[in-house]
Design a protein around this motif. Structure first.
Motif, PDB file in Angstrom:
ATOM      1  N   SER A  51      34.913  27.256  25.426  1.00 24.78           N
ATOM      2  CA  SER A  51      33.532  27.515  25.807  1.00 24.78           C
ATOM      3  C   SER A  51      32.585  26.386  25.421  1.00 24.78           C
ATOM      4  CB  SER A  51      33.058  28.827  25.179  1.00 24.78           C
ATOM      5  OG  SER A  51      33.112  28.730  23.775  1.00 24.78           O
ATOM      6  N   ARG A  52      31.403  26.456  25.971  1.00 25.37           N
ATOM      7  CA  ARG A  52      30.367  25.455  25.759  1.00 25.37           C
ATOM      8  C   ARG A  52      30.018  25.228  24.281  1.00 25.37           C
ATOM      9  NH1 ARG A  52      29.532  22.072  29.232  1.00 25.37           N
ATOM     10  NH2 ARG A  52      27.433  21.792  28.542  1.00 25.37           N
ATOM     11  N   PRO A  53      30.156  26.215  23.380  1.00 27.58           N
ATOM     12  CA  PRO A  53      29.782  25.945  21.988  1.00 27.58           C
ATOM     13  C   PRO A  53      30.524  24.768  21.364  1.00 27.58           C
ATOM     14  CG  PRO A  53      29.972  28.296  22.303  1.00 27.58           C
ATOM     15  CD  PRO A  53      30.465  27.634  23.581  1.00 27.58           C
ATOM     16  N   ASN A  54      31.669  24.380  21.935  1.00 26.61           N
ATOM     17  CA  ASN A  54      32.392  23.226  21.393  1.00 26.61           C
ATOM     18  C   ASN A  54      31.770  21.897  21.809  1.00 26.61           C
ATOM     19  OD1 ASN A  54      34.471  24.507  19.898  1.00 26.61           O
ATOM     20  ND2 ASN A  54      35.434  25.079  21.813  1.00 26.61           N
ATOM     21  N   LYS A  55      30.968  21.913  22.869  1.00 28.26           N
ATOM     22  CA  LYS A  55      30.327  20.677  23.329  1.00 28.26           C
ATOM     23  C   LYS A  55      29.347  20.205  22.265  1.00 28.26           C
ATOM     24  CE  LYS A  55      27.784  18.694  27.138  1.00 28.26           C
ATOM     25  NZ  LYS A  55      27.141  18.937  28.426  1.00 28.26           N
ATOM     26  N   GLY A  56      29.447  18.946  21.886  1.00 23.68           N
ATOM     27  CA  GLY A  56      28.569  18.389  20.866  1.00 23.68           C
ATOM     28  C   GLY A  56      28.960  18.770  19.456  1.00 23.68           C
ATOM     29  N   ARG A  57      30.108  19.393  19.321  1.00 22.70           N
ATOM     30  CA  ARG A  57      30.544  19.864  18.001  1.00 22.70           C
ATOM     31  C   ARG A  57      30.653  18.727  16.992  1.00 22.70           C
ATOM     32  NH1 ARG A  57      36.336  22.533  16.801  1.00 22.70           N
ATOM     33  NH2 ARG A  57      36.268  22.121  14.586  1.00 22.70           N
ATOM     34  N   TRP A  58      31.026  17.554  17.450  1.00 24.72           N
ATOM     35  CA  TRP A  58      31.183  16.435  16.522  1.00 24.72           C
ATOM     36  C   TRP A  58      29.890  16.185  15.757  1.00 24.72           C
ATOM     37  CZ3 TRP A  58      28.444  11.891  16.497  1.00 24.72           C
ATOM     38  CH2 TRP A  58      27.630  11.655  17.608  1.00 24.72           C
ATOM     39  N   GLN A  59      28.759  16.424  16.405  1.00 21.50           N
ATOM     40  CA  GLN A  59      27.475  16.190  15.745  1.00 21.50           C
ATOM     41  C   GLN A  59      27.224  17.203  14.632  1.00 21.50           C
ATOM     42  OE1 GLN A  59      25.394  16.230  19.507  1.00 21.50           O
ATOM     43  NE2 GLN A  59      24.743  14.113  19.160  1.00 21.50           N
ATOM     44  N   ARG A  60      27.838  18.354  14.733  1.00 22.59           N
ATOM     45  CA  ARG A  60      27.726  19.344  13.656  1.00 22.59           C
ATOM     46  C   ARG A  60      28.754  19.079  12.569  1.00 22.59           C
ATOM     47  NH1 ARG A  60      27.577  22.351  18.324  1.00 22.59           N
ATOM     48  NH2 ARG A  60      29.641  23.244  17.985  1.00 22.59           N
ATOM     49  N   ASP A  61      29.918  18.552  12.947  1.00 21.82           N
ATOM     50  CA  ASP A  61      31.019  18.368  12.002  1.00 21.82           C
ATOM     51  C   ASP A  61      30.928  17.078  11.205  1.00 21.82           C
ATOM     52  OD1 ASP A  61      31.989  20.751  12.922  1.00 21.82           O
ATOM     53  OD2 ASP A  61      33.653  19.899  14.061  1.00 21.82           O
ATOM     54  N   ILE A  62      30.295  16.057  11.764  1.00 22.89           N
ATOM     55  CA  ILE A  62      30.168  14.766  11.063  1.00 22.89           C
ATOM     56  C   ILE A  62      28.777  14.693  10.459  1.00 22.89           C
ATOM     57  CG2 ILE A  62      30.142  12.249  11.352  1.00 22.89           C
ATOM     58  CD1 ILE A  62      32.132  12.655  13.652  1.00 22.89           C
ATOM     59  N   PRO A  63      28.691  14.412   9.171  1.00 20.18           N
ATOM     60  CA  PRO A  63      27.369  14.337   8.534  1.00 20.18           C
ATOM     61  C   PRO A  63      26.450  13.365   9.281  1.00 20.18           C
ATOM     62  CG  PRO A  63      29.106  14.183   6.891  1.00 20.18           C
ATOM     63  CD  PRO A  63      29.769  14.127   8.236  1.00 20.18           C
ATOM     64  N   GLU A  64      25.197  13.745   9.395  1.00 18.24           N
ATOM     65  CA  GLU A  64      24.232  12.952  10.158  1.00 18.24           C
ATOM     66  C   GLU A  64      24.171  11.503   9.684  1.00 18.24           C
ATOM     67  OE1 GLU A  64      19.531  13.117  11.421  1.00 18.24           O
ATOM     68  OE2 GLU A  64      20.504  14.907  10.630  1.00 18.24           O
ATOM     69  N   ALA A  65      24.269  11.290   8.387  1.00 20.74           N
ATOM     70  CA  ALA A  65      24.196   9.927   7.846  1.00 20.74           C
ATOM     71  C   ALA A  65      25.379   9.067   8.296  1.00 20.74           C
ATOM     72  CB  ALA A  65      24.144   9.972   6.320  1.00 20.74           C
ATOM     73  N   ALA A  66      26.512   9.694   8.592  1.00 18.73           N
ATOM     74  CA  ALA A  66      27.706   8.948   9.000  1.00 18.73           C
ATOM     75  C   ALA A  66      27.785   8.745  10.511  1.00 18.73           C
ATOM     76  CB  ALA A  66      28.958   9.678   8.520  1.00 18.73           C
ATOM     77  N   GLN A  67      26.993   9.456  11.278  1.00 23.42           N
ATOM     78  CA  GLN A  67      27.092   9.394  12.737  1.00 23.42           C
ATOM     79  C   GLN A  67      26.859   8.001  13.324  1.00 23.42           C
ATOM     80  OE1 GLN A  67      24.951  12.593  14.656  1.00 23.42           O
ATOM     81  NE2 GLN A  67      25.931  14.117  13.341  1.00 23.42           N
ATOM     82  N   PRO A  68      25.885   7.207  12.839  1.00 21.88           N
ATOM     83  CA  PRO A  68      25.727   5.865  13.416  1.00 21.88           C
ATOM     84  C   PRO A  68      26.976   4.999  13.261  1.00 21.88           C
ATOM     85  CG  PRO A  68      23.750   6.475  12.222  1.00 21.88           C
ATOM     86  CD  PRO A  68      24.784   7.537  11.921  1.00 21.88           C
ATOM     87  N   ALA A  69      27.636   5.078  12.117  1.00 18.77           N
ATOM     88  CA  ALA A  69      28.853   4.288  11.908  1.00 18.77           C
ATOM     89  C   ALA A  69      29.972   4.763  12.827  1.00 18.77           C
ATOM     90  CB  ALA A  69      29.295   4.372  10.448  1.00 18.77           C
ATOM     91  N   VAL A  70      30.084   6.072  12.995  1.00 13.50           N
ATOM     92  CA  VAL A  70      31.102   6.625  13.880  1.00 13.50           C
ATOM     93  C   VAL A  70      30.835   6.188  15.316  1.00 13.50           C
ATOM     94  CG1 VAL A  70      32.025   8.776  14.839  1.00 13.50           C
ATOM     95  CG2 VAL A  70      31.617   8.585  12.379  1.00 13.50           C
ATOM     96  N   LEU A  71      29.578   6.248  15.737  1.00 20.15           N
ATOM     97  CA  LEU A  71      29.231   5.835  17.101  1.00 20.15           C
ATOM     98  C   LEU A  71      29.500   4.359  17.330  1.00 20.15           C
ATOM     99  CD1 LEU A  71      25.991   7.888  17.787  1.00 20.15           C
ATOM    100  CD2 LEU A  71      28.216   8.112  18.900  1.00 20.15           C
ATOM    101  N   ASP A  72      29.277   3.525  16.337  1.00 19.83           N
ATOM    102  CA  ASP A  72      29.579   2.093  16.480  1.00 19.83           C
ATOM    103  C   ASP A  72      31.067   1.879  16.753  1.00 19.83           C
ATOM    104  OD1 ASP A  72      26.992   1.209  16.206  1.00 19.83           O
ATOM    105  OD2 ASP A  72      27.190   0.700  14.071  1.00 19.83           O
ATOM    106  N   ILE A  73      31.895   2.645  16.074  1.00 24.49           N
ATOM    107  CA  ILE A  73      33.342   2.522  16.268  1.00 24.49           C
ATOM    108  C   ILE A  73      33.757   3.045  17.636  1.00 24.49           C
ATOM    109  CG2 ILE A  73      35.585   3.378  15.455  1.00 24.49           C
ATOM    110  CD1 ILE A  73      34.274   3.451  12.606  1.00 24.49           C
ATOM    111  N   LEU A  74      33.156   4.156  18.038  1.00 23.79           N
ATOM    112  CA  LEU A  74      33.569   4.818  19.277  1.00 23.79           C
ATOM    113  C   LEU A  74      32.888   4.296  20.536  1.00 23.79           C
ATOM    114  CD1 LEU A  74      33.692   8.529  18.058  1.00 23.79           C
ATOM    115  CD2 LEU A  74      35.598   6.931  18.338  1.00 23.79           C
TER     116      LEU A  74
END
Length: 85
Positions: A51-74
């Motif tokens: 279902s749709r609740p899984n969409k964007g789940r990574w943003q809930r599962d990865i701490p906000e402070a770490a998201q820019p580094a993850v996005l740079d890699i991905l």
């Protein structure tokens, strides 16, 4: 990584399915996957929750402070899959 080698794979030797596609068009997407795998369609495959609740789940599962580094890699992978990065 398979991602780096996929361009060397023969056309038609694999299928890619995005989570959004699976969540938005579950029935038709799973029918396409079954067709690709040359297996009979079974409605039981619809019993798994995609279902749709899984969409964007990574943003809930990865701490906000770490998201820019993850996005740079991905970023290169996301762009090649059609996502805005």
């Amino acid at each position: 990584h398979w991602w780096e080698d996929r361009d060397r794979l023969p056309d038609g030797s694999f299928i890619e399915v995005g989570l959004e596609e699976l969540a938005d068009r579950t029935d038709s997407t799973l029918r396409e996957v079954c067709g690709f795998l040359n297996i009979d369609w079974d409605p039981a495959v619809l019993e798994e929750d995609v279902s749709r609740p899984n969409k964007g789940r990574w943003q809930r599962d990865i701490p906000e402070a770490a998201q820019p580094a993850v996005l740079d890699i991905l970023k290169p992978y996301l762009k090649s899959m059609g996502y805005a990065a």
